[in-house]
Design a protein around this motif. Sequence first.
Motif, PDB file in Angstrom:
ATOM      1  N   ARG A  32       0.830  -1.212   0.000  1.00 10.44           N
ATOM      2  CA  ARG A  32       0.000   0.000   0.000  1.00 10.44           C
ATOM      3  C   ARG A  32       0.861   1.256   0.000  1.00 10.44           C
ATOM      4  NH1 ARG A  32      -4.132  -2.207   4.507  1.00 10.44           N
ATOM      5  NH2 ARG A  32      -5.355  -3.550   3.145  1.00 10.44           N
ATOM      6  N   LEU A  33       1.922   1.249   0.779  1.00 12.55           N
ATOM      7  CA  LEU A  33       2.833   2.389   0.797  1.00 12.55           C
ATOM      8  C   LEU A  33       3.393   2.636  -0.599  1.00 12.55           C
ATOM      9  CD1 LEU A  33       4.731   4.528   2.022  1.00 12.55           C
ATOM     10  CD2 LEU A  33       6.269   2.647   2.656  1.00 12.55           C
ATOM     11  N   SER A  34       3.862   1.589  -1.242  1.00  7.67           N
ATOM     12  CA  SER A  34       4.441   1.736  -2.572  1.00  7.67           C
ATOM     13  C   SER A  34       3.395   2.167  -3.596  1.00  7.67           C
ATOM     14  CB  SER A  34       5.123   0.435  -3.002  1.00  7.67           C
ATOM     15  OG  SER A  34       5.819   0.633  -4.208  1.00  7.67           O
ATOM     16  N   VAL A  35       2.160   1.650  -3.484  1.00  6.36           N
ATOM     17  CA  VAL A  35       1.094   2.063  -4.409  1.00  6.36           C
ATOM     18  C   VAL A  35       0.846   3.561  -4.286  1.00  6.36           C
ATOM     19  CG1 VAL A  35      -1.410   1.914  -4.852  1.00  6.36           C
ATOM     20  CG2 VAL A  35      -0.059  -0.170  -4.620  1.00  6.36           C
ATOM     21  N   LEU A  36       0.869   4.091  -3.074  1.00  6.09           N
ATOM     22  CA  LEU A  36       0.681   5.529  -2.893  1.00  6.09           C
ATOM     23  C   LEU A  36       1.779   6.329  -3.594  1.00  6.09           C
ATOM     24  CD1 LEU A  36      -0.438   5.741   0.817  1.00  6.09           C
ATOM     25  CD2 LEU A  36      -1.771   6.404  -1.178  1.00  6.09           C
ATOM     26  N   LEU A  37       2.964   5.764  -3.664  1.00  4.40           N
ATOM     27  CA  LEU A  37       4.081   6.485  -4.275  1.00  4.40           C
ATOM     28  C   LEU A  37       4.156   6.276  -5.785  1.00  4.40           C
ATOM     29  CD1 LEU A  37       6.743   5.790  -1.511  1.00  4.40           C
ATOM     30  CD2 LEU A  37       5.352   7.841  -1.813  1.00  4.40           C
ATOM     31  N   VAL A  38       3.945   5.053  -6.261  1.00  2.14           N
ATOM     32  CA  VAL A  38       4.111   4.781  -7.696  1.00  2.14           C
ATOM     33  C   VAL A  38       2.786   4.670  -8.450  1.00  2.14           C
ATOM     34  CG1 VAL A  38       6.343   3.678  -7.361  1.00  2.14           C
ATOM     35  CG2 VAL A  38       4.301   2.262  -7.465  1.00  2.14           C
ATOM     36  N   ARG A  39       1.671   4.591  -7.741  1.00  2.00           N
ATOM     37  CA  ARG A  39       0.325   4.536  -8.324  1.00  2.00           C
ATOM     38  C   ARG A  39       0.119   3.370  -9.271  1.00  2.00           C
ATOM     39  NH1 ARG A  39      -3.561   9.076  -9.113  1.00  2.00           N
ATOM     40  NH2 ARG A  39      -4.550   7.168  -9.696  1.00  2.00           N
ATOM     41  N   ASP A  40       0.715   2.228  -8.972  1.00  2.00           N
ATOM     42  CA  ASP A  40       0.528   1.042  -9.793  1.00  2.00           C
ATOM     43  C   ASP A  40       0.739  -0.181  -8.908  1.00  2.00           C
ATOM     44  OD1 ASP A  40       0.316  -0.485 -12.340  1.00  2.00           O
ATOM     45  OD2 ASP A  40       2.404  -0.959 -11.872  1.00  2.00           O
ATOM     46  N   THR A  41      -0.297  -0.991  -8.776  1.00  2.00           N
ATOM     47  CA  THR A  41      -0.229  -2.141  -7.883  1.00  2.00           C
ATOM     48  C   THR A  41       0.816  -3.155  -8.323  1.00  2.00           C
ATOM     49  OG1 THR A  41      -2.555  -1.867  -7.313  1.00  2.00           O
ATOM     50  CG2 THR A  41      -1.570  -3.996  -6.808  1.00  2.00           C
ATOM     51  N   GLY A  42       0.886  -3.441  -9.615  1.00  2.00           N
ATOM     52  CA  GLY A  42       1.860  -4.414 -10.110  1.00  2.00           C
ATOM     53  C   GLY A  42       3.287  -3.997  -9.805  1.00  2.00           C
ATOM     54  N   SER A  43       3.598  -2.732 -10.090  1.00  2.00           N
ATOM     55  CA  SER A  43       4.940  -2.215  -9.796  1.00  2.00           C
ATOM     56  C   SER A  43       5.202  -2.230  -8.295  1.00  2.00           C
ATOM     57  CB  SER A  43       5.098  -0.785 -10.318  1.00  2.00           C
ATOM     58  OG  SER A  43       4.983  -0.747 -11.710  1.00  2.00           O
ATOM     59  N   ALA A  44       4.195  -1.849  -7.523  1.00  2.00           N
ATOM     60  CA  ALA A  44       4.349  -1.804  -6.066  1.00  2.00           C
ATOM     61  C   ALA A  44       4.648  -3.197  -5.513  1.00  2.00           C
ATOM     62  CB  ALA A  44       3.091  -1.234  -5.417  1.00  2.00           C
ATOM     63  N   ALA A 122      -4.416  14.252  -6.071  1.00  2.00           N
ATOM     64  CA  ALA A 122      -3.849  15.417  -5.390  1.00  2.00           C
ATOM     65  C   ALA A 122      -2.488  15.079  -4.772  1.00  2.00           C
ATOM     66  CB  ALA A 122      -4.812  15.916  -4.306  1.00  2.00           C
ATOM     67  N   MET A 123      -2.353  13.874  -4.223  1.00  2.00           N
ATOM     68  CA  MET A 123      -1.055  13.460  -3.666  1.00  2.00           C
ATOM     69  C   MET A 123       0.018  13.465  -4.746  1.00  2.00           C
ATOM     70  SD  MET A 123      -0.958  12.408  -0.336  1.00  2.00           S
ATOM     71  CE  MET A 123       0.212  11.069  -0.248  1.00  2.00           C
ATOM     72  N   ARG A 124      -0.352  13.062  -5.949  1.00  2.00           N
ATOM     73  CA  ARG A 124       0.619  12.977  -7.048  1.00  2.00           C
ATOM     74  C   ARG A 124       1.146  14.357  -7.437  1.00  2.00           C
ATOM     75  NH1 ARG A 124      -1.377   9.979 -12.289  1.00  2.00           N
ATOM     76  NH2 ARG A 124      -2.803  11.716 -12.180  1.00  2.00           N
ATOM     77  N   VAL A 125       0.348  15.383  -7.220  1.00  2.00           N
ATOM     78  CA  VAL A 125       0.747  16.742  -7.572  1.00  2.00           C
ATOM     79  C   VAL A 125       1.757  17.307  -6.568  1.00  2.00           C
ATOM     80  CG1 VAL A 125      -0.134  19.095  -7.874  1.00  2.00           C
ATOM     81  CG2 VAL A 125      -1.413  17.164  -8.781  1.00  2.00           C
ATOM     82  N   LEU A 126       1.718  16.801  -5.363  1.00  2.00           N
ATOM     83  CA  LEU A 126       2.600  17.305  -4.317  1.00  2.00           C
ATOM     84  C   LEU A 126       4.068  17.016  -4.654  1.00  2.00           C
ATOM     85  CD1 LEU A 126       0.726  16.137  -1.094  1.00  2.00           C
ATOM     86  CD2 LEU A 126       0.726  18.417  -2.106  1.00  2.00           C
ATOM     87  N   GLN A 128       7.689  15.467  -4.180  1.00  2.00           N
ATOM     88  CA  GLN A 128       8.009  14.091  -3.783  1.00  2.00           C
ATOM     89  C   GLN A 128       8.160  13.941  -2.278  1.00  2.00           C
ATOM     90  OE1 GLN A 128      11.305  12.330  -5.845  1.00  2.00           O
ATOM     91  NE2 GLN A 128      11.710  10.892  -4.204  1.00  2.00           N
ATOM     92  N   ARG A 129       8.904  14.780  -1.612  1.00  2.00           N
ATOM     93  CA  ARG A 129       9.164  14.628  -0.185  1.00  2.00           C
ATOM     94  C   ARG A 129       7.876  14.795   0.618  1.00  2.00           C
ATOM     95  NH1 ARG A 129      13.387  12.150   2.077  1.00  2.00           N
ATOM     96  NH2 ARG A 129      14.801  13.382   0.861  1.00  2.00           N
ATOM     97  N   GLN A 130       7.039  15.776   0.247  1.00  2.00           N
ATOM     98  CA  GLN A 130       5.770  15.960   0.957  1.00  2.00           C
ATOM     99  C   GLN A 130       4.881  14.738   0.773  1.00  2.00           C
ATOM    100  OE1 GLN A 130       3.979  19.658  -0.320  1.00  2.00           O
ATOM    101  NE2 GLN A 130       5.721  20.873   0.369  1.00  2.00           N
ATOM    102  N   ARG A 131       4.852  14.207  -0.438  1.00  2.00           N
ATOM    103  CA  ARG A 131       4.052  13.013  -0.721  1.00  2.00           C
ATOM    104  C   ARG A 131       4.519  11.838   0.125  1.00  2.00           C
ATOM    105  NH1 ARG A 131       4.600  13.086  -5.981  1.00  2.00           N
ATOM    106  NH2 ARG A 131       6.394  11.697  -6.055  1.00  2.00           N
ATOM    107  N   ALA A 168      -1.298  22.073   1.145  1.00  2.00           N
ATOM    108  CA  ALA A 168      -1.431  21.985  -0.305  1.00  2.00           C
ATOM    109  C   ALA A 168      -2.499  20.973  -0.689  1.00  2.00           C
ATOM    110  CB  ALA A 168      -0.088  21.619  -0.942  1.00  2.00           C
ATOM    111  N   LEU A 169      -2.546  19.850   0.023  1.00  2.00           N
ATOM    112  CA  LEU A 169      -3.528  18.806  -0.258  1.00  2.00           C
ATOM    113  C   LEU A 169      -4.944  19.320  -0.013  1.00  2.00           C
ATOM    114  CD1 LEU A 169      -3.465  15.880  -1.206  1.00  2.00           C
ATOM    115  CD2 LEU A 169      -3.415  15.172   1.174  1.00  2.00           C
ATOM    116  N   ARG A 170      -5.143  20.052   1.081  1.00  2.00           N
ATOM    117  CA  ARG A 170      -6.467  20.627   1.360  1.00  2.00           C
ATOM    118  C   ARG A 170      -6.896  21.556   0.234  1.00  2.00           C
ATOM    119  NH1 ARG A 170      -4.702  20.611   6.640  1.00  2.00           N
ATOM    120  NH2 ARG A 170      -3.849  22.704   6.508  1.00  2.00           N
ATOM    121  N   GLU A 171      -5.977  22.393  -0.212  1.00  2.00           N
ATOM    122  CA  GLU A 171      -6.293  23.344  -1.282  1.00  2.00           C
ATOM    123  C   GLU A 171      -6.609  22.607  -2.587  1.00  2.00           C
ATOM    124  OE1 GLU A 171      -3.992  26.871  -3.649  1.00  2.00           O
ATOM    125  OE2 GLU A 171      -3.664  26.713  -1.486  1.00  2.00           O
ATOM    126  N   LEU A 172      -5.800  21.619  -2.934  1.00  2.00           N
ATOM    127  CA  LEU A 172      -6.028  20.852  -4.161  1.00  2.00           C
ATOM    128  C   LEU A 172      -7.373  20.121  -4.108  1.00  2.00           C
ATOM    129  CD1 LEU A 172      -2.478  19.347  -4.656  1.00  2.00           C
ATOM    130  CD2 LEU A 172      -3.644  20.891  -6.247  1.00  2.00           C
TER     131      LEU A 172
END
Length: 192
Positions: A32-44, A122-126, A128-131, A168-172
């Motif tokens: 799940r952590l990796s999916v949040l970062l790379v947005r792809d279950t297979g890659s994660a 919205a997370m993807r727009v942030l 990298q470090r904030q994400r 930033a996430l709230r605003e997005l």
Amino acid sequence: MPAGTAVSDRPAWGADEAVEQLYAAHWRQLVRLSVLLVRDTGSAEEIVQDAFVAVHGRWSKLRDPDLALAYLRQAVVNRSRSALRHRAVVERHAARERLPADVPGADESALISDRRAAVLDAMRVLPQRQREVLALRYYLDLSESEIADALGISRGAVKSHASRGSAALRELLADQLGDQPDTHPQPNGEEQ
């Protein structure tokens, strides 16, 4: 291994037993952590699998087996970063006939609600470090110290990235969902 159980609480586990216990207890959370970062279950799943293989191969060299989970988290974050860098290079050099980026991925079924999809977008727009900080803090519920260790930054930097990323996430999300930022319910049920 059950949550909260230290590897050293067991009598001298070998790599096979220790990694098997870590895998059973933490595989899903790390994917799940990796999916949040790379947005792809297979890659994660590949990233997490590679991290477990690396821990298994280096088990005898771990100075403190109790830190194996922290090592795994850091390995997943680092491998996710590498996957994103690789993906960017591939996309820059891809032929014009490649499939559009909006083709539904393997994780599409997990993104059932529009709100969840909006949060992930919205997370993807942030930056990298904030994400990374927000994913570790709110998705894995890690403490500031654990996040600082996983990312190799200070606790103050964790606080700063979390604060800026949350704002930033709230605003997005207000823009994407058409909500006003002041009207989001608070955890206790009251509005701001």
